[in-house]
Design a protein around this motif. Structure first.
Motif, PDB file in Angstrom:
ATOM      1  N   ALA A  25       0.858  -1.180   0.000  1.00  0.00           N
ATOM      2  CA  ALA A  25       0.000   0.000   0.000  1.00  0.00           C
ATOM      3  C   ALA A  25       0.895   1.232   0.000  1.00  0.00           C
ATOM      4  CB  ALA A  25      -0.913   0.005   1.221  1.00  0.00           C
ATOM      5  N   THR A  26       0.365   2.365  -0.440  1.00  0.00           N
ATOM      6  CA  THR A  26       1.146   3.586  -0.518  1.00  0.00           C
ATOM      7  C   THR A  26       0.430   4.728   0.198  1.00  0.00           C
ATOM      8  OG1 THR A  26       0.128   4.298  -2.602  1.00  0.00           O
ATOM      9  CG2 THR A  26       2.083   2.906  -2.752  1.00  0.00           C
ATOM     10  N   ALA A  27       1.228   5.694   0.642  1.00  0.00           N
ATOM     11  CA  ALA A  27       0.693   6.923   1.231  1.00  0.00           C
ATOM     12  C   ALA A  27       1.725   8.018   1.004  1.00  0.00           C
ATOM     13  CB  ALA A  27       0.409   6.752   2.720  1.00  0.00           C
ATOM     14  N   PHE A  64      11.498   5.497   8.690  1.00  0.00           N
ATOM     15  CA  PHE A  64      11.690   4.344   9.569  1.00  0.00           C
ATOM     16  C   PHE A  64      10.840   3.183   9.097  1.00  0.00           C
ATOM     17  CE2 PHE A  64       8.119   6.725  11.233  1.00  0.00           C
ATOM     18  CZ  PHE A  64       7.194   5.751  11.602  1.00  0.00           C
ATOM     19  N   ASN A  65      11.245   1.987   9.502  1.00  0.00           N
ATOM     20  CA  ASN A  65      10.405   0.801   9.380  1.00  0.00           C
ATOM     21  C   ASN A  65      10.506   0.038  10.695  1.00  0.00           C
ATOM     22  OD1 ASN A  65      12.848  -0.570   9.298  1.00  0.00           O
ATOM     23  ND2 ASN A  65      12.735  -1.052   7.120  1.00  0.00           N
ATOM     24  N   GLY A  86      15.465   1.594   2.759  1.00  0.00           N
ATOM     25  CA  GLY A  86      15.220   0.669   1.672  1.00  0.00           C
ATOM     26  C   GLY A  86      14.375   1.320   0.590  1.00  0.00           C
ATOM     27  N   SER A  87      13.420   0.559   0.076  1.00  0.00           N
ATOM     28  CA  SER A  87      12.517   1.093  -0.947  1.00  0.00           C
ATOM     29  C   SER A  87      11.126   1.360  -0.397  1.00  0.00           C
ATOM     30  CB  SER A  87      12.418   0.096  -2.110  1.00  0.00           C
ATOM     31  OG  SER A  87      11.893  -1.149  -1.653  1.00  0.00           O
ATOM     32  N   LEU A 131       4.963  -2.128   8.419  1.00  0.00           N
ATOM     33  CA  LEU A 131       5.263  -0.835   9.019  1.00  0.00           C
ATOM     34  C   LEU A 131       6.260  -0.042   8.188  1.00  0.00           C
ATOM     35  CD1 LEU A 131       5.344   1.206  11.405  1.00  0.00           C
ATOM     36  CD2 LEU A 131       7.313  -0.089  12.216  1.00  0.00           C
ATOM     37  N   ALA A 132       5.933   1.204   7.898  1.00  0.00           N
ATOM     38  CA  ALA A 132       6.865   2.132   7.264  1.00  0.00           C
ATOM     39  C   ALA A 132       6.353   3.542   7.504  1.00  0.00           C
ATOM     40  CB  ALA A 132       6.986   1.856   5.773  1.00  0.00           C
TER      41      ALA A 132
END
Length: 260
Positions: A25-27, A64-65, A86-87, A131-132
Motif C-alpha cells: 500500500a502507498t501513502a 523508519f520501518n 530501503g525502498s 510498518l513504514a
C-alpha cells in the motif's frame, strides 16, 4: 528528540510484527513551500502591524520501518535533505533558492520569504506491506508586533492507496500541519487523510490556514514548525496486540527517561 522517538518507535513496532499481506500500500504527504504566504493585519487601527523573521531556521527529514530508521537535519532552509529506508519509505526537503548562498546560508535574511525556490517542497512517501513511515519538518522563529495578526498559509497534497490490500488489513495515514509556541500558548492547524474513511484510496488537497494573534501591547516571540508525514501499518493479529502495547509502553519509558 527525533532520534530517540524514531529509534524507540522502530524497537516497539518490531516487537509485534505485521500481518501477512501480499500487496503493498502507498501513502504520501507534500507541503508546497513555494506557495507559502504571509499576511499581516492590524488589530488596532492606531498601531502599525509588524513581524520580523528570526534566526532559528532548521529543516528535518526522517524515515523508519520496523527495524531501522534514518534521518537528516540542517540548521538552515538552503540545504537539500533526503532520508530513506530501503525502498519502503522516503522523505525529502528541497532547499530555498537564495541568490547568494554564502551570505544567506543560515536563512536569516529579512527578505527570505521573498526568495523562494519554485521547486521547493517537503515530501514524504511510503510503499510497504507492513510498518513504514516518513516525516519532514521545517522550523523557524519570528517576532510579532503588538496588536498584530499574522496569517500563514500554504498548499498541501495528501494521498493513500491500499491497492489490493483488504481494508481491514492495513492502516494508512498522511498528514500536514503547522504549530507554534509563543506567549505560553500552543497553536496547531492540521489536515489528515486516513483509511478510517472506509475508502481503498483517497486524495485530499487544500490550503492550511494558520493564524497568530498578538493582542498584547508588547512584541511576542514565536517558534513555528511546519510538518507532515505518511505511514503504513499492518493491522496485527489479535495475539500480537499484547506485544504492541508492551512496545508502546517502552516508548513511554524511554521518553520519560530522556526528559528526566
Amino acid at each position: 528528540m527525533n532520534r530517540t522517538f524514531f529509534g524507540a518507535g522502530a524497537i516497539a513496532l518490531a516487537l509485534f510484527g505485521s500481518a501477512n499481506i501480499a500487496h503493498a500500500a502507498t501513502a504520501s504527504s507534500t507541503l508546497d513551500w513555494f506557495s507559502i504566504d504571509f499576511r499581516l493585519i492590524a488589530l488596532d487601527e492606531n498601531v502599525e502591524p509588524a513581524y520580523l523573521a528570526g534566526s532559528d531556521f532548521s529543516s528535518h527529514a526522517s524515515t523508519f520501518n520496523s527495524i531501522e530508521s534514518d534521518w537528516a537535519d540542517a540548521e538552515d532552509w538552503v540545504s537539500d535533505l533526503t532520508s530513506s529506508v530501503g525502498s519502503v519509505a522516503a522523505s525529502s526537503v528541497s532547499g530555498a533558492a537564495f541568490p547568494d548562498k554564502n551570505f544567506n546560508d543560515d536563512g536569516s535574511n529579512p527578505n527570505w520569504r521573498l526568495l523562494p525556490n519554485p521547486m521547493e517542497s517537503l515530501d514524504a512517501s511510503v510503499d510497504s506491506v507492513e510498518l513504514a513511515g516518513a516525516n519532514y519538518a521545517r522550523s523557524f522563529s519570528l517576532e510579532l508586533g503588538a496588536q498584530s495578526l499574522l496569517i500563514i498559509s500554504f498548499d498541501y497534497l495528501l494521498t493513500y492507496d491500499l491497492g489490493m490490500v483488504p481494508a481491514d488489513g492495513l492502516l494508512a495515514f498522511s498528514h500536514v500541519g503547522m504549530e507554534s509556541v509563543g506567549g505560553g500558548v500552543l497553536t496547531v492547524s492540521e489536515a489528515w487523510l486516513d483509511t478510517y474513511s472506509g475508502m481503498s484510496s483517497a486524495v485530499k488537497q487544500g490550503r492550511i490556514l494558520f493564524t497568530l494573534a498578538n493582542t498584547s501591547d508588547d512584541v511576542v516571540s514565536y517558534d513555528l514548525t511546519a510538518y507532515g508525514g505518511a505511514s503504513v501499518l499492518a493491522v496485527p493479529e489479535p495475539a500480537h496486540w499484547g506485544m504492541l502495547l508492551a512496545g508502546l509502553g517502552l516508548i513511554g519509558a524511554i521518553a520519560r527517561r530522556t526528559r528526566g
